[in-house]
Design a protein around this motif. Structure first.
Motif: not given
Length: 126
Positions: A51-58, A117-126
């Motif tokens: 949701i955060a990524a979509e908002a920022g990218l939009k 940044a969001f790819c790294v955040a998703a990776y670290h969320h694992w």
């Protein structure tokens, strides 16, 4: 001839076997409870990141598209002025097109950085 196990030995086998099965079943139950909760936490965390990524990218795409429209609406022949002042210093007056092209490039770079940044955040969320 039948297998004969003394009653005292039979009791030990039954108790230890039941105890082992109960302990095993408890550990299985704990795993069944824990895994869905972890999966729910993981998926809900990823949803929030998406949701955060979509908002920022939009927002960045909208900004970039506005700048592209402004660039396309400019007249094609823009004269870039080049003059020398009294102190023999050369000045170049850039056109609006140059500024808009710079804004578009910066928006494209920001889009890529935000994706990373969001790819790294998703990776670290694992």
């Amino acid at each position: 001839m039948t297998n004969f196990i003394p009653l005292s030995r039979r009791r030990q086998i039954e108790v230890s076997d039941v105890l082992g099965r109960v302990q095993k079943r408890l550990s299985v139950m704990r795993a069944e409870i824990k895994l869905p909760l972890q999966r729910i936490r993981y998926v809900s965390g990823l949803d929030i990141l998406c949701i955060a990524a979509e908002a920022g990218l939009k927002g960045l795409r909208t900004h970039r598209d506005i700048k592209i429209e402004e660039l396309q609406s400019l007249p094609e022949e823009i004269v870039v002025e080049d003059f020398v002042d009294e102190d023999d210093v050369q000045h170049i007056v850039s056109s609006n097109a140059d500024d808009l092209e710079t804004d578009i490039e910066m928006a494209a770079d920001a889009l890529n950085e935000l994706r990373k940044a969001f790819c790294v955040a998703a990776y670290h969320h694992w």
